[in-house]
Design a protein around this motif. Structure first.
Motif, PDB file in Angstrom:
ATOM      1  N   LEU A  58       0.150   5.409  -5.331  1.00 51.76           N
ATOM      2  CA  LEU A  58       0.934   4.283  -5.855  1.00 51.76           C
ATOM      3  C   LEU A  58       0.060   3.045  -6.057  1.00 51.76           C
ATOM      4  N   VAL A  59      -0.864   2.808  -5.132  1.00 53.00           N
ATOM      5  CA  VAL A  59      -1.789   1.674  -5.298  1.00 53.00           C
ATOM      6  C   VAL A  59      -2.629   1.875  -6.558  1.00 53.00           C
ATOM      7  N   ARG A  60      -3.144   3.078  -6.733  1.00 52.40           N
ATOM      8  CA  ARG A  60      -3.963   3.356  -7.927  1.00 52.40           C
ATOM      9  C   ARG A  60      -3.160   3.156  -9.209  1.00 52.40           C
ATOM     10  N   LEU A  61      -1.906   3.607  -9.207  1.00 47.53           N
ATOM     11  CA  LEU A  61      -1.049   3.393 -10.382  1.00 47.53           C
ATOM     12  C   LEU A  61      -0.848   1.902 -10.646  1.00 47.53           C
ATOM     13  N   ALA A  62      -0.626   1.146  -9.591  1.00 51.95           N
ATOM     14  CA  ALA A  62      -0.317  -0.283  -9.722  1.00 51.95           C
ATOM     15  C   ALA A  62      -1.477  -1.090 -10.287  1.00 51.95           C
ATOM     16  N   ILE A  63      -2.708  -0.674  -9.994  1.00 54.75           N
ATOM     17  CA  ILE A  63      -3.865  -1.496 -10.362  1.00 54.75           C
ATOM     18  C   ILE A  63      -4.709  -0.896 -11.477  1.00 54.75           C
ATOM     19  N   GLU A  64      -4.233   0.170 -12.103  1.00 53.41           N
ATOM     20  CA  GLU A  64      -5.061   0.892 -13.072  1.00 53.41           C
ATOM     21  C   GLU A  64      -5.519   0.039 -14.254  1.00 53.41           C
TER      22      GLU A  64
END
Length: 192
Positions: A58-64
């Motif tokens: 979810l963090v990776r999705l949020a900051i992509e």
């Protein structure tokens, strides 16, 4: 490179986290901000925590879409529970070329004296504190390695988002669109 380390459960990551990280990456002297996803905070219960890999995803999705922000799973392979001083020491060994800075809210600087080896943290690392009006910063805020910032704040909590998901309410505008899309089609937080 000067790297800000933003530790947290990110259970789930929300707009408030993103605003603080982006502020630190774009309006201070930091070159990057790394979200350090914590498997288990020694001061929090684990029962409401989503799986480590799900929270990291979810963090990776949020900051992509932001090259100044990065996600780290460094604590996943360190002994549990996670202590900040141990992670900082490990990261300094991995990245001796980087200057590491700890990012925290005024709630944490006010209770830093309860952390394992907090004196070493204060001695070895700069700490960038974002003000949280409802919390006292305490005497450590005056330490020469502590800098206070008035980053924009949003009063959003991950527990409120988890409650909305569990009850089938909208989380639009509370999380980034990619995170919302993923959570709407996933069972994460519906069964906790």
């Amino acid at each position: 490179m000067k790297v800000g380390l933003f530790f947290g459960s990110f259970n789930p990551i929300h707009i408030g986290h993103l605003i603080i990280a982006n502020y630190m990456a774009s309006q201070t002297d930091l070159d990057q901000v790394w979200f350090v996803v914590t498997p288990q905070n020694p001061l929090k219960e684990r029962k409401s925590l989503a799986r480590d890999q799900d929270r990291l995803h979810l963090v990776r999705l949020a900051i992509e879409d932001n090259s100044a922000l990065s996600a780290s799973n460094v604590e996943f392979n360190l002994p549990k529970p996670s202590y900040t001083i141990d992670t900082l020491t490990y990261l300094k060994e991995l990245y001796p070329q980087h200057e590491l800075v700890l990012i925290m809210g005024s709630d944490n600087i006010g209770s830093l004296h309860k952390w394992k080896n907090y004196e070493l943290i204060l001695k070895r690392y700069a700490i960038y504190v974002y003000r949280r009006p409802e919390y006292e910063e305490g005497p450590l805020a005056d330490h020469p390695h502590v800098k206070i910032f008035d980053a924009p704040q949003m009063k959003i909590s991950a527990s409120y988002i988890r409650k909305c998901i569990k009850e089938g309410h909208s989380i639009q505008y509370l999380v980034s669109p990619p995170v919302r899309d993923y959570l709407e089609t996933s069972s994460i937080y519906r069964k906790l």
